[in-house]
Design a protein around this motif. Structure first.
Motif, PDB file in Angstrom:
ATOM      1  N   SER A   1       0.823  -1.212   0.000  1.00 18.25           N
ATOM      2  CA  SER A   1       0.000   0.000   0.000  1.00 18.25           C
ATOM      3  C   SER A   1       0.854   1.259   0.000  1.00 18.25           C
TER       4      SER A   1
ATOM      5  N   LEU B   1      -7.415  -4.521   2.461  1.00 23.46           N
ATOM      6  CA  LEU B   1      -6.541  -3.453   1.965  1.00 23.46           C
ATOM      7  C   LEU B   1      -7.248  -2.640   0.892  1.00 23.46           C
TER       8      LEU B   1
ATOM      9  N   VAL C   1      -9.467  -0.009   2.550  1.00 26.16           N
ATOM     10  CA  VAL C   1      -8.797   1.139   3.175  1.00 26.16           C
ATOM     11  C   VAL C   1      -7.807   1.810   2.219  1.00 26.16           C
TER      12      VAL C   1
ATOM     13  N   GLN D   1      -4.920   2.398   7.952  1.00 21.59           N
ATOM     14  CA  GLN D   1      -4.718   1.122   7.253  1.00 21.59           C
ATOM     15  C   GLN D   1      -4.141   0.076   8.204  1.00 21.59           C
TER      16      GLN D   1
END
Length: 306
Positions: free
Chosen positions: A80, A162, A165, A173
């Motif tokens: 991310s 994931l 968020v 997260q």
């Protein structure tokens, strides 16, 4: 100033935790299908060991699950932070794997005879009953298989969470993924422990007499039906969740579904049906491709042997 800063910090934390709670609920809804399959698969994985060893086996698999999450959550956060472009492709891979696994279950059910399944079950029961069998090694094999299954399903759950968020601050997260990871592990394996001991509890109550005996007989009767329900519900959820991921990840499909599905309760049902249909279609294609590949590889090996 310090007091104002403290209150500002507390306000920020309270807002953050509120956002985390909402996002965690959304992520939990998104991963509900995988959880259903996770619960069904792991309850089945730990059956076939002796009754006195069931809970230790569940605990061993649960510890392995926590280790899986300890690897997957940091990996997801790293993706991310540095490679967010991979989130959608990973979600699509997870969705494709879900529908493949669901279709493979259906294919196994229709392509394998009851005699084959009964023979396999008989061999398992005989192995557990045989005092000469090394139960430690037998349990280790069961545990390793269950932990591998858990890793795959946990990866799917973390990736789906994931996706929920995506774009949020890193702290949100991290907290959401940790909450989901801990919550699903405790919840799933707590339920698995309850399910595998359900028949034992029923037998214990059946010896008491009266209302307790009736309740015990009900538990014994319900246990196998509960396992069947979980298996069916988990398979259905695979197509719904996996198909939904694929539909929403492919703009053309998403716009087509939105265009043909009406609004309201009927639209919700039809949208879910469309997601499941897409999931089953993709799953059938992938299963066919995998079976063809295995057949070709087997044919090649056979020729090489000649």
């Amino acid at each position: 100033m310090a007091g104002a800063t403290l209150f500002t910090l507390l306000d920020d934390i309270s807002v953050l935790l509120d956002d985390v709670a909402i996002l965690t609920k959304l992520a939990a809804k998104k991963t509900a299908g995988v959880l259903g399959d996770d619960l069904a698969l792991n309850a089945q994985q730990v059956t076939g060991v002796k009754a006195v060893r069931e809970l230790p086996v569940v605990w061993a698999v649960a510890k392995g699950s926590f280790k899986n999450k300890a690897i997957l959550v940091p990996a997801a956060l790293a993706i991310s932070a540095w490679l967010p472009v991979l989130i959608t492709p990973l979600m699509m891979i997870g969705g494709t794997y879900l529908v493949y696994e669901g279709m493979e279950k259906l294919a196994h059910r229709f392509l394998h005879s009851k005699e084959e399944d009964a023979k396999k079950h008989g061999e398992l029961v005989q192995a557990v009953a045989d005092e000469k069998i090394d139960l430690v090694a037998f349990e280790k094999d069961k545990i390793k298989g269950a932990i591998r299954t858990d890793f795959i399903l946990s990866a799917e759950i973390i990736v789906l969470s994931l996706g929920v968020v995506d774009g949020r601050p890193f702290a949100q997260q991290a907290l959401v993924l940790v909450a989901i990871a801990v919550g699903i592990t405790v919840g799933v394996y707590g339920l698995v422990a309850g399910i595998v001991k359900m028949d034992d509890a029923g037998l214990h109550l059946a010896e008491k007499g009266g209302v307790q005996a009736a309740l015990g007989r009900g538990l014994v009767y319900t246990a196998p039906w509960l396992m069947k329900f979980l298996s069916i519900a988990g398979t259905a959820a695979m197509f719904l969740v996996g198909g939904g991921i694929l539909v929403h990840s492919i703009p053309v499909l998403a716009h087509w579904v939105e265009g043909v599905v009406p609004e309201g309760a009927l639209g919700t049902v039809l949208s879910a049906a469309a997601n499941a249909a897409v999931g089953m279609a993709v799953g059938a294609v992938v299963v066919a491709a995998v079976m063809l590949f295995k057949k070709m590889r087997g044919g090649g090996d056979a020729k090489a042997a000649h």
